[in-house]
Design a protein around this motif. Sequence first.
Motif, PDB file in Angstrom:
ATOM      1  N   PRO A 208      -4.216   8.373 -15.106  1.00  0.00           N
ATOM      2  CA  PRO A 208      -3.632   9.568 -14.481  1.00  0.00           C
ATOM      3  C   PRO A 208      -2.290   9.925 -15.104  1.00  0.00           C
ATOM      4  N   THR A 209      -1.959  11.191 -15.009  1.00  0.00           N
ATOM      5  CA  THR A 209      -0.683  11.687 -15.528  1.00  0.00           C
ATOM      6  C   THR A 209       0.239  12.197 -14.434  1.00  0.00           C
ATOM      7  N   GLU A 210      -0.211  12.190 -13.189  1.00  0.00           N
ATOM      8  CA  GLU A 210       0.618  12.602 -12.068  1.00  0.00           C
ATOM      9  C   GLU A 210       0.240  11.785 -10.841  1.00  0.00           C
ATOM     10  N   GLY A 211       1.138  11.756  -9.893  1.00  0.00           N
ATOM     11  CA  GLY A 211       0.860  11.066  -8.637  1.00  0.00           C
ATOM     12  C   GLY A 211       1.495   9.698  -8.566  1.00  0.00           C
ATOM     13  N   SER A 212       1.473   9.136  -7.362  1.00  0.00           N
ATOM     14  CA  SER A 212       2.056   7.822  -7.108  1.00  0.00           C
ATOM     15  C   SER A 212       1.198   7.070  -6.105  1.00  0.00           C
ATOM     16  N   LEU A 213       1.409   5.776  -6.052  1.00  0.00           N
ATOM     17  CA  LEU A 213       0.747   4.936  -5.071  1.00  0.00           C
ATOM     18  C   LEU A 213       1.279   5.257  -3.682  1.00  0.00           C
ATOM     19  N   LEU A 214       0.407   5.158  -2.709  1.00  0.00           N
ATOM     20  CA  LEU A 214       0.819   5.388  -1.334  1.00  0.00           C
ATOM     21  C   LEU A 214       1.903   4.375  -0.943  1.00  0.00           C
ATOM     22  N   ASN A 215       2.955   4.864  -0.320  1.00  0.00           N
ATOM     23  CA  ASN A 215       4.094   4.052   0.125  1.00  0.00           C
ATOM     24  C   ASN A 215       4.933   3.505  -1.030  1.00  0.00           C
ATOM     25  N   ALA A 216       4.777   4.045  -2.232  1.00  0.00           N
ATOM     26  CA  ALA A 216       5.627   3.628  -3.347  1.00  0.00           C
ATOM     27  C   ALA A 216       7.029   4.184  -3.154  1.00  0.00           C
ATOM     28  N   PRO A 217       8.066   3.483  -3.569  1.00  0.00           N
ATOM     29  CA  PRO A 217       9.425   4.006  -3.420  1.00  0.00           C
ATOM     30  C   PRO A 217       9.636   5.255  -4.262  1.00  0.00           C
ATOM     31  N   ASP A 218      10.537   6.060  -3.850  1.00  0.00           N
ATOM     32  CA  ASP A 218      10.856   7.275  -4.596  1.00  0.00           C
ATOM     33  C   ASP A 218      11.565   6.897  -5.899  1.00  0.00           C
ATOM     34  N   PRO A 219      11.264   7.584  -7.017  1.00  0.00           N
ATOM     35  CA  PRO A 219      11.975   7.259  -8.268  1.00  0.00           C
ATOM     36  C   PRO A 219      13.483   7.375  -8.157  1.00  0.00           C
ATOM     37  N   ALA A 220      13.964   8.248  -7.283  1.00  0.00           N
ATOM     38  CA  ALA A 220      15.410   8.405  -7.120  1.00  0.00           C
ATOM     39  C   ALA A 220      16.062   7.209  -6.442  1.00  0.00           C
ATOM     40  N   ASP A 221      15.264   6.276  -5.927  1.00  0.00           N
ATOM     41  CA  ASP A 221      15.826   5.112  -5.237  1.00  0.00           C
ATOM     42  C   ASP A 221      16.437   4.086  -6.189  1.00  0.00           C
ATOM     43  N   VAL A 222      16.380   4.348  -7.497  1.00  0.00           N
ATOM     44  CA  VAL A 222      17.018   3.414  -8.434  1.00  0.00           C
ATOM     45  C   VAL A 222      18.525   3.391  -8.243  1.00  0.00           C
ATOM     46  N   THR A 223      19.072   4.399  -7.602  1.00  0.00           N
ATOM     47  CA  THR A 223      20.514   4.426  -7.340  1.00  0.00           C
ATOM     48  C   THR A 223      20.883   3.762  -6.029  1.00  0.00           C
ATOM     49  N   LYS A 224      19.886   3.308  -5.281  1.00  0.00           N
ATOM     50  CA  LYS A 224      20.135   2.657  -3.993  1.00  0.00           C
ATOM     51  C   LYS A 224      19.986   1.150  -4.172  1.00  0.00           C
ATOM     52  N   THR A 225      21.072   0.435  -4.071  1.00  0.00           N
ATOM     53  CA  THR A 225      21.053  -1.002  -4.323  1.00  0.00           C
ATOM     54  C   THR A 225      20.165  -1.743  -3.327  1.00  0.00           C
ATOM     55  N   ALA A 226      20.061  -1.243  -2.112  1.00  0.00           N
ATOM     56  CA  ALA A 226      19.214  -1.915  -1.123  1.00  0.00           C
ATOM     57  C   ALA A 226      17.744  -1.831  -1.521  1.00  0.00           C
ATOM     58  N   THR A 227      17.318  -0.678  -2.010  1.00  0.00           N
ATOM     59  CA  THR A 227      15.930  -0.532  -2.463  1.00  0.00           C
ATOM     60  C   THR A 227      15.669  -1.360  -3.703  1.00  0.00           C
ATOM     61  N   VAL A 228      16.631  -1.387  -4.616  1.00  0.00           N
ATOM     62  CA  VAL A 228      16.472  -2.193  -5.830  1.00  0.00           C
ATOM     63  C   VAL A 228      16.350  -3.671  -5.480  1.00  0.00           C
ATOM     64  N   ALA A 229      17.155  -4.154  -4.533  1.00  0.00           N
ATOM     65  CA  ALA A 229      17.085  -5.555  -4.127  1.00  0.00           C
ATOM     66  C   ALA A 229      15.760  -5.885  -3.452  1.00  0.00           C
ATOM     67  N   ARG A 230      15.180  -4.888  -2.766  1.00  0.00           N
ATOM     68  CA  ARG A 230      13.907  -5.136  -2.091  1.00  0.00           C
ATOM     69  C   ARG A 230      12.729  -5.117  -3.051  1.00  0.00           C
ATOM     70  N   GLU A 231      12.767  -4.241  -4.061  1.00  0.00           N
ATOM     71  CA  GLU A 231      11.615  -4.046  -4.941  1.00  0.00           C
ATOM     72  C   GLU A 231      11.659  -4.892  -6.218  1.00  0.00           C
ATOM     73  N   ARG A 232      12.797  -5.508  -6.531  1.00  0.00           N
ATOM     74  CA  ARG A 232      12.921  -6.211  -7.803  1.00  0.00           C
ATOM     75  C   ARG A 232      11.992  -7.413  -7.916  1.00  0.00           C
ATOM     76  N   SER A 233      11.622  -8.005  -6.786  1.00  0.00           N
ATOM     77  CA  SER A 233      10.736  -9.170  -6.815  1.00  0.00           C
ATOM     78  C   SER A 233       9.265  -8.781  -6.856  1.00  0.00           C
ATOM     79  N   LYS A 234       8.986  -7.469  -6.768  1.00  0.00           N
ATOM     80  CA  LYS A 234       7.600  -7.021  -6.756  1.00  0.00           C
ATOM     81  C   LYS A 234       7.245  -6.111  -7.924  1.00  0.00           C
ATOM     82  N   ASN A 235       8.249  -5.475  -8.527  1.00  0.00           N
ATOM     83  CA  ASN A 235       7.974  -4.466  -9.547  1.00  0.00           C
ATOM     84  C   ASN A 235       8.842  -4.699 -10.773  1.00  0.00           C
TER      85      ASN A 235
END
Length: 431
Positions: A208-235
């Motif tokens: 696919p060239t568009e779309g995201s997985l259901l419940n995937a974090p927003d790409p803009a969340d890379v600026t949120k340290t809390a989201t980065v700390a939560r997702e770094r162990s999974k992605n």
Amino acid sequence: MFPSLGQTADGSRHERQSWELGSPNVLLSDTVNQLQRLLNKLNAIIDEVPPDPGPRRFGNVSFRRWYETVEARLPDLLEQHLPQSILSYNRKTPLGPEVELRSYLLGAFGSSQRLDYGTGHELSFLAFLGCIWKMGGFNTSSSGNEERGIVLGIIEPYLQLVRRLIKTYTLEPAGSHGVWGLDDHSFLPYLFGSAQYGPAILDTDETPTEGSLLNAPDPADVTKTATVARERSKNMYFAAIDFIYDVKKGPFWEHSPMLYDISGIRTGWAKINKGVIKMYVAEVLSKFPVVQHFYFGSLFSWEKDMDAVQAPMTVHTANQPVQPKPAASAPNGAASHQPRTKLPPVINPMSNSSSFIGTAAPWAKQSSVTSPMNAFPSQVDERTISQTPRLPPDLKPRAMASTKTGGQAATGMPPPMRAPWARSPDKQSDL
């Protein structure tokens, strides 16, 4: 690495399966497990070679000792952890396959000479895995399971090892574009990490060239340290972002503007994945500064593709020095010697020698009359002044004669520039 979309056991509905870091649903083959153990042993060597505590400006010199230790132990490590089918691989080459494998793996951890690490070294590790794949070391019969095992079971531990090397020995970025590049050191985690958040697909679907997985974090969340700390162990994408926060300080948009721009894409992680793949081809695989350090052998040979499209000339390639043509041999077989370049004779520019030729301005004309710049004031006459080169219209001096205009003497120069709020003295009373 895109999530899978499969049917349940009863066939009543489709079930989404994502592939996170450390997922128990990814079965690791024996080759993947062996290469994991190999990376763990290389990681343990860092504890044997601590960084030098002395003052330094760039990378820590202890990295050279780590590199030399790995180089000395690598033949035995490859023999222990590579399948026997790889070590006994028969190929018509004067060197065995272990020589090429050792070269690619040793070049995957940075330069011991320059004390740096970059995407070219990351490409060398990808070539190491590609050699094993070409020689049949991986199980290719499963439907994507071995590929996912290579990414999650080998490439991610390799990236963790490299990040520890960079932080322990303060390795410099190799060939970094600075803020104009995607990342100072790596590219692969963004490629595979964006695919992890892509939409779920069937095995028979196109990428696919568009779309995201259901419940995937927003790409803009890379600026949120809390989201980065939560997702770094999974992605893998967020694991790379977390490493950036470790080694860089300041606003994210300031030290990583390209990743910040990518985070604004609203059409999903699949769109990001498509763009990162194009960028990897353009900025890594197609760049001469990267490929010039890549080793070619029997497994990855240098072959010209006659059907390849001519790459557009860049500023780097356009400014390469032209190689001189080889000198032709003399008729009698003796090599013909080209005349050496001689220095120009030393000429006094103040002399009247006619052999001296200076660099004239575009509007200057040659004249046999002595230049007023070389003559004494008493030698300058009207005929000499009339031969003075013309200046551009904007710089042409005004008459030098002193004339009375409005009670002030004309200096022959343009009037001085005034600030927008300045006024003439006779109007100061209006303020």
